[in-house]
Structure formats: C-alpha cells, structure tokens
Design an enzyme around this catalytic site. Sequence first.
Site, PDB file in Angstrom:
ATOM      1  N   GLU A 156     -10.485  -5.430  10.551  1.00  0.00           N
ATOM      2  CA  GLU A 156      -9.987  -4.438   9.392  1.00  0.00           C
ATOM      3  C   GLU A 156      -9.682  -4.861   7.844  1.00  0.00           C
ATOM      4  O   GLU A 156     -10.234  -5.617   7.423  1.00  0.00           O
ATOM      5  CB  GLU A 156      -8.279  -4.173   9.823  1.00  0.00           C
ATOM      6  N   CYS A 175      -3.590   2.356   6.386  1.00  0.00           N
ATOM      7  CA  CYS A 175      -2.912   1.531   8.348  1.00  0.00           C
ATOM      8  C   CYS A 175      -4.129   2.704   8.705  1.00  0.00           C
ATOM      9  O   CYS A 175      -4.913   1.779   9.592  1.00  0.00           O
ATOM     10  CB  CYS A 175      -1.664   1.881   9.035  1.00  0.00           C
ATOM     11  N   GLU A 219       5.585  -3.064  11.892  1.00  0.00           N
ATOM     12  CA  GLU A 219       4.170  -1.807  12.130  1.00  0.00           C
ATOM     13  C   GLU A 219       2.750  -2.698  11.671  1.00  0.00           C
ATOM     14  O   GLU A 219       2.726  -3.723  10.556  1.00  0.00           O
ATOM     15  CB  GLU A 219       4.180  -0.572  10.902  1.00  0.00           C
ATOM     16  N   LEU A 220       1.512  -2.966  11.545  1.00  0.00           N
ATOM     17  CA  LEU A 220       0.756  -3.940  11.581  1.00  0.00           C
ATOM     18  C   LEU A 220      -0.504  -3.609  11.842  1.00  0.00           C
ATOM     19  O   LEU A 220      -0.096  -2.252  11.519  1.00  0.00           O
ATOM     20  CB  LEU A 220       0.607  -4.690  13.341  1.00  0.00           C
ATOM     21  N   LYS A 235      12.450  -6.948   1.106  1.00  0.00           N
ATOM     22  CA  LYS A 235      11.551  -7.917   0.428  1.00  0.00           C
ATOM     23  C   LYS A 235      10.138  -7.481  -0.168  1.00  0.00           C
ATOM     24  O   LYS A 235       9.676  -6.783   1.216  1.00  0.00           O
ATOM     25  CB  LYS A 235      11.537  -9.095   0.984  1.00  0.00           C
ATOM     26  N   PRO A 236       9.878  -6.910  -0.828  1.00  0.00           N
ATOM     27  CA  PRO A 236       8.878  -5.581  -1.574  1.00  0.00           C
ATOM     28  C   PRO A 236       7.502  -6.532  -1.749  1.00  0.00           C
ATOM     29  O   PRO A 236       8.048  -7.953  -1.783  1.00  0.00           O
ATOM     30  CB  PRO A 236       9.424  -5.095  -3.024  1.00  0.00           C
ATOM     31  N   ALA A 237       6.304  -6.062  -1.410  1.00  0.00           N
ATOM     32  CA  ALA A 237       5.591  -7.215  -1.985  1.00  0.00           C
ATOM     33  C   ALA A 237       5.614  -7.960  -2.582  1.00  0.00           C
ATOM     34  O   ALA A 237       5.763  -6.722  -4.227  1.00  0.00           O
ATOM     35  CB  ALA A 237       4.011  -6.409  -0.802  1.00  0.00           C
ATOM     36  N   ASN A 286       0.650  -1.741   0.321  1.00  0.00           N
ATOM     37  CA  ASN A 286      -0.235   0.167  -0.273  1.00  0.00           C
ATOM     38  C   ASN A 286       1.059   1.351  -0.094  1.00  0.00           C
ATOM     39  O   ASN A 286       0.584   2.013  -0.378  1.00  0.00           O
ATOM     40  CB  ASN A 286      -1.102  -0.092   0.992  1.00  0.00           C
ATOM     41  N   GLY A 333       2.707  -4.896   7.534  1.00  0.00           N
ATOM     42  CA  GLY A 333       2.180  -5.967   6.917  1.00  0.00           C
ATOM     43  C   GLY A 333       0.889  -6.720   8.329  1.00  0.00           C
ATOM     44  O   GLY A 333       0.485  -5.430   9.388  1.00  0.00           O
ATOM     45  N   SER A 334       0.303  -7.425   7.528  1.00  0.00           N
ATOM     46  CA  SER A 334      -0.778  -7.841   8.964  1.00  0.00           C
ATOM     47  C   SER A 334      -0.221  -8.383  10.314  1.00  0.00           C
ATOM     48  O   SER A 334       0.583  -8.625   9.993  1.00  0.00           O
ATOM     49  CB  SER A 334      -1.222  -9.346   7.820  1.00  0.00           C
TER      50      SER A 334
HETATM   51  P1  ADP Z   1      -1.756  -7.629   3.507  1.00  0.00           P
HETATM   52  O1  ADP Z   1      -2.496  -8.866   4.281  1.00  0.00           O
HETATM   53  O2  ADP Z   1      -2.062  -6.321   3.428  1.00  0.00           O
HETATM   54  O3  ADP Z   1      -0.964  -8.027   1.983  1.00  0.00           O
HETATM   55  P2  ADP Z   1       0.430  -8.763   4.354  1.00  0.00           P
HETATM   56  O4  ADP Z   1       1.173  -8.970   5.831  1.00  0.00           O
HETATM   57  O5  ADP Z   1       0.032 -10.375   3.636  1.00  0.00           O
HETATM   58  O6  ADP Z   1      -0.403  -7.718   3.797  1.00  0.00           O
HETATM   59  O7  ADP Z   1       1.825  -9.009   3.640  1.00  0.00           O
HETATM   60  C1  ADP Z   1       3.272  -7.736   3.384  1.00  0.00           C
HETATM   61  C2  ADP Z   1       4.711  -8.234   3.051  1.00  0.00           C
HETATM   62  O8  ADP Z   1       4.194  -9.435   3.770  1.00  0.00           O
HETATM   63  C3  ADP Z   1       4.267  -8.595   1.795  1.00  0.00           C
HETATM   64  O9  ADP Z   1       5.546  -8.173   1.265  1.00  0.00           O
HETATM   65  C4  ADP Z   1       4.125 -10.744   2.109  1.00  0.00           C
HETATM   66  O10 ADP Z   1       4.722 -10.630   0.905  1.00  0.00           O
HETATM   67  C5  ADP Z   1       5.250 -10.621   2.709  1.00  0.00           C
HETATM   68  N1  ADP Z   1       4.931 -11.840   3.596  1.00  0.00           N
HETATM   69  C6  ADP Z   1       3.337 -12.307   3.718  1.00  0.00           C
HETATM   70  N2  ADP Z   1       3.486 -13.324   3.787  1.00  0.00           N
HETATM   71  C7  ADP Z   1       4.861 -13.692   5.186  1.00  0.00           C
HETATM   72  C8  ADP Z   1       4.989 -14.584   5.391  1.00  0.00           C
HETATM   73  N3  ADP Z   1       4.786 -15.850   5.861  1.00  0.00           N
HETATM   74  N4  ADP Z   1       7.068 -14.754   6.015  1.00  0.00           N
HETATM   75  C9  ADP Z   1       7.005 -13.371   5.745  1.00  0.00           C
HETATM   76  N5  ADP Z   1       6.430 -12.655   4.955  1.00  0.00           N
HETATM   77  C10 ADP Z   1       5.186 -13.050   3.795  1.00  0.00           C
END
Ligand code: ADP
Length: 423
Positions: free
Chosen positions: A422, A325, A291-292, A213-215, A190, A269-270
């Site tokens: 959320e 967020c 940061e969750l 490691k980007p999304a 995001n 992330g989540s």
């Molecule tokens: P969203 O649900 O908002 O996509 P995520 O937490 O799934 O948020 O993703 C945020 C980041 O965490 C991304 O870069 C994603 O690839 C990474 N990610 C997702 N699952 C894992 C995991 N099990 N271990 C490490 N990184 C992860």
Amino acid sequence: MKGFFNFSTTSLLWRQSSYSNQVRAMSSAGLHGRSLQQPWLLCQQAYINGKWVDAVAGKTMEIDNPSSGKIIGTVPAMTATDTQVAIDAAHTAFQTWKNTTAKERSIVLRRWFNLVEEHKEDMALLLTAEAGKPLSESRGELGYGASFLEWFAEEAKRINGEVLQAPMPNREMIFIRQPIGVAGMITPWNFPTAMITRKAGAALAAGCTCVVKPAEDTPYSALALAALADKAGLPPGVFNVITCTKADAVAVGSLLCKSPKVAGISFTGSTGVGKILYEQCATGVKRLGLELGGNAPFIVFDSADLDTAVNAIMIAKFRNAGQTCVSANRILVQRGIYDQFLERVKTAMEGLVVGDGLDDGVTLGPLINKPQLDKVSRLVSETVAAGARVEMGGSPHSYGDLYYQPTLLTSVVTGMPCADIEV
Ligand code: ADP
C-alpha cells in the site's frame, strides 16, 4: 440511572471563550504569502482543560508546509507527562459531561458545527498549508468534516434504549446506552480535520470526553478545531488536543492505550501502528476502533463506461496526491478495453496541474514528508527493476523537494512492490 437517561436539571454554563491562545508570530511564507482572516485560528499551543498550554518540558517542534518546506510555526513537543495531564482533565470533566442531557450536548455540537462552517475558508487554508492538498480538496474536507458534527448533534438526541422480549416470564430485558468515559483518539495527516470530527462528534454526542493526538505533520487543523470547540462552549477538559513528535507518539500512544482512566481508543492510520495499539489495549481489555490500510484493486471490465471509469480512477488515485485510504494501487483492466482506457488515463493525467495547493487551479500537491517520498520512489524503482514499463513519470518532480511526477506503470503483475504494498 446515569448517562443518557439522567434528566439532569443543571444546565451547562456556556463559557465565554477565553482566547488566551497566544497569537505567536507566524510565518506568512509558510502560508505561501496568504494570511488568515482570523489569525487566532493558527494556534501554536496545545489545548488541555480549556487552556492553551506549552509542553511541561518547554520543548517545541516546527511545522512546515510540504509544498515549500517553509516553516508555518511551532507547536509544543509534548510527552507522556503532558498526556497524563490531559487524561486527568478529561477524566474529571467526564464526571460532569456524562450527566448532561442529550439536548445540551446537541446544542454545543451544533454550535461547533456552525463555527467550523463560518471559518471554513481559514481552516481550508491552514489544512492546505500543513498537509499540501489542493485548496479545493481542503474545502471539500472541511464540508465533509463539519458534517460529522452536524450529524452527531442531531443523533445525540436519538440515542435511545430498547425493551426486548425476555425468554422467561419472570425477567425483563432493558437495554440502555451509556457513555464509556474518556476516549483517546489518534489521527492521521491525510484528513487532519475530518478524522477528528468523525471521532470526537460521536464521542461527545454520547457523553464521552476526548483526548486527541493529531499526526505530527498536521497539528494546526486539530488546534483550530479546539479553538472553535472552545468558542462553541465545550466545557474545560471535555475536548483536549496534545501535540507531539513522531518519536514521542510511541510513549503517548502507549499511555493512552494503557491508562485505566481512558475507556476507549479510536485510531485511523497504518496497519503496523494499529497492531501495536491493539496489543497495548489488550493489557486492560480496552475497547478499540481501528481504521487501517488496505490495497483493494480498481477493476475495469470491457462493458465499463469509459468516462465514468476514467473519472473514477483519477479521483481514486490522485486525490490528495494518492494519499487516501481508497487510493487504488492496482488497476486491473480487461483486454478488450485496455488500450482505450490506457490512452484516456494518460490524457487525463496530462491535465493534472502540479504545484502549491494554495495556487489557483492546482490539482496535485506534494507528498506529506520525506519518508513518504522515499517510499514512493523506492516502490516505483523496484517495480520498474522487476519488469514494469514506465508510461508516464517515474521520478521525483522538479516543482519541489516533496513532489513526485504523476506516474503510470504498465506490465505490472502480482508480486511487484507497487502491486503488493500500500502506498
Ligand atoms: P502513516 O504511516 O500514514 O503516517 P501512522 O500510523 O504512522 O500512519 O500515523 C498515524 C498516527 O499514528 C499519527 O498520529 C502518528 O503520530 C501516530 N503514531 C505513529 N506511531 C505510533 C505509535 N507507535 N503509537 C501511537 N501512535 C502512533
């Protein structure tokens, strides 16, 4: 003494940028017919140890534009094997980078900041193409993201120690600050630029090296940042970007958390993934910054200034199609102002312009991917089934596969999915 107090006389040799990043065919369809002023900013390889590389296994993954579904290009689909190469490179680079002076680190960060500023328009175009947010928001993110590099370029020179009063006469208490080592960074889609500059700016200023490691949805902003870091003269191995699928993120994340060569993890992330990383970092009692998620309400009292309240909720709720967020899911309005506030919000929502973020005037783009659209659809239908009333929207938008109508539900109470989960 090491780290910040090492007044090394060896200056960094600023590298000539190599730009060996292969400018592979990109689809202008993915960029909605637009083209970059500097095509080399669309990097379709990962960046490890100062080189543009493919995955060891040779696999790639396609990256699409969520507005149209059109393919922008490909990036390497890397695994833990590639991640180990990046970690090794960052670990080796740390042995030199940690000995640079604060001034040297400040100079290179400042150069990186200047380059991001210079290429802001191309970077914003890439960001909108891969993340879907309107171009004006991407420009805003670029300004915000670049500001972290500027801030840390300046703060790098102020990382001082302290001499404290000791509680005993024969003791001295001296605090020094030292870089911890390789920092692993896992970032979300995001804010694909700002979440990287905020983490990497701080780490690099301190003398740490980075593996980012980007999304999986938004690798191009990260890789463009790497291209500019390269041009700014960050030495090989100091800033690395690896790209992988969501499925491989599990093994890549696990390696970053468990590798003894990685000293700290920073994650945005989540909450669910944050908990997994917390657990994995426990193995080595590794430092971790998270940061969750959250689900704080937006509260409007009778005494509120209506203009301010309506403007604030429109930004809080609809920026980046509600995918930030601080996007409020629960809007609690006091009885006395309720009817007026509702009417004003409806009017403001009617003014939203849904479309492709690259088109002029668009204020609401798509959701990032199909799982996100499904989640929003499910939350709305279950909340309506539980008794909520649809004032506006309430179903997917006809503009494209990942679009959802601006939606306003009333009679929502605690316990209904929209209020409790959320988005
Ligand atoms: P969203 O649900 O908002 O996509 P995520 O937490 O799934 O948020 O993703 C945020 C980041 O965490 C991304 O870069 C994603 O690839 C990474 N990610 C997702 N699952 C894992 C995991 N099990 N271990 C490490 N990184 C992860």
